[in-house]
Design a protein around this motif. Structure first.
Motif, short mmCIF file in Angstrom:
data_model
loop_
_atom_site.label_atom_id
_atom_site.label_comp_id
_atom_site.label_asym_id
_atom_site.label_seq_id
_atom_site.Cartn_x
_atom_site.Cartn_y
_atom_site.Cartn_z
N GLU A 107 0.78 -1.27 0.10
CA GLU A 107 -0.03 -0.08 0.11
C GLU A 107 0.77 1.24 -0.17
O GLU A 107 0.46 2.34 -0.36
CB GLU A 107 -0.80 0.16 1.18
CG GLU A 107 -1.92 -1.22 1.16
CD GLU A 107 -2.99 -1.25 2.31
OE1 GLU A 107 -2.62 -0.36 3.27
OE2 GLU A 107 -3.61 -2.16 2.42
N GLY A 108 2.01 1.19 0.29
CA GLY A 108 2.99 2.25 0.51
C GLY A 108 4.65 1.95 0.27
O GLY A 108 4.84 0.59 0.70
N TYR A 109 5.20 2.64 0.17
CA TYR A 109 6.63 2.09 -0.08
C TYR A 109 7.57 3.62 0.17
O TYR A 109 7.05 4.43 -0.01
CB TYR A 109 7.13 1.61 -1.26
CG TYR A 109 6.92 2.37 -2.85
CD1 TYR A 109 7.63 3.02 -3.03
CD2 TYR A 109 5.57 2.49 -3.07
CE1 TYR A 109 7.31 3.95 -4.26
CE2 TYR A 109 5.01 3.53 -4.22
CZ TYR A 109 6.21 4.00 -4.85
OH TYR A 109 5.78 4.81 -6.05
N THR A 110 8.63 3.28 0.64
CA THR A 110 9.66 4.31 0.99
C THR A 110 9.22 5.57 1.29
O THR A 110 8.81 5.93 2.22
CB THR A 110 10.85 4.14 -0.45
OG1 THR A 110 11.32 3.03 -0.53
CG2 THR A 110 12.08 5.22 0.12
N MET A 111 9.08 6.38 0.40
CA MET A 111 8.76 8.11 0.37
C MET A 111 7.32 7.93 0.83
O MET A 111 6.99 8.93 1.56
CB MET A 111 9.00 8.68 -0.72
CG MET A 111 10.34 8.73 -0.97
SD MET A 111 11.70 9.30 0.23
CE MET A 111 11.13 10.94 0.52
N THR A 112 6.50 7.16 0.41
CA THR A 112 5.14 7.25 0.70
C THR A 112 4.60 6.70 2.21
O THR A 112 3.61 6.74 2.67
CB THR A 112 4.10 6.53 -0.34
OG1 THR A 112 4.14 5.25 -0.46
CG2 THR A 112 4.30 7.48 -1.74
N ASP A 113 5.54 5.80 2.80
CA ASP A 113 5.32 4.96 3.97
C ASP A 113 6.26 5.71 5.00
O ASP A 113 5.84 5.47 6.18
CB ASP A 113 5.47 3.66 3.88
CG ASP A 113 5.06 2.90 5.14
OD1 ASP A 113 4.05 3.05 5.31
OD2 ASP A 113 6.09 2.22 5.57
N ALA A 114 7.11 6.28 4.88
CA ALA A 114 8.17 6.80 5.62
C ALA A 114 7.75 7.93 6.63
O ALA A 114 6.73 8.76 6.10
CB ALA A 114 9.46 7.29 5.02
#
Length: 116
Positions: A107-114
């Motif tokens: 659902e999110g990764y690196t920049m969208t989940d950090a």
């Protein structure tokens, strides 16, 4: 309670990290096949895709009947339904990591989940 777990592994033929690290969103294993050896079964999954990273050596995978050459530095993503089996070359062993996660669950990764 710590927010991390750390372990060290030896040169076992297969090490599964799920229980050892208390993983909750993925299964990770480190696998080593000596020259001429193979995983002794063909398999697929119901829901999980697998990501393979070749760390050392060379070999090949048979994925849905297609032979895919593998060498150190290669990464391969395999869909859940694909039938797969892994082999070391006749001249060299192969060591690889397998990361198994539920397909389409990101659902999110690196920049969208950090959180910064």
């Amino acid at each position: 309670m710590k927010n991390y777990n750390k372990i060290s592994i030896n040169n076992e033929p297969r090490t599964e990290l799920h229980d050892a690290l208390g993983l909750t969103g993925a299964e990770v294993s480190i696998n080593a096949l000596p020259a001429g050896a193979s995983v002794p079964f063909v398999h697929s999954h119901k829901k999980n895709e697998e990501i393979y990273a070749v760390l050392e050596g060379e070999g090949y995978a048979v994925i849905d009947g297609e032979e895919v050459a593998l060498k150190a530095g290669d990464w391969v993503r395999v869909s859940p339904a694909a039938k797969r089996q892994f082999f070391a070359s006749q001249n060299a062993g192969i060591k690889y990591v397998c990361i198994q996660v539920k397909a389409n669950s990101l659902e999110g990764y690196t920049m969208t989940d950090a959180v910064v």
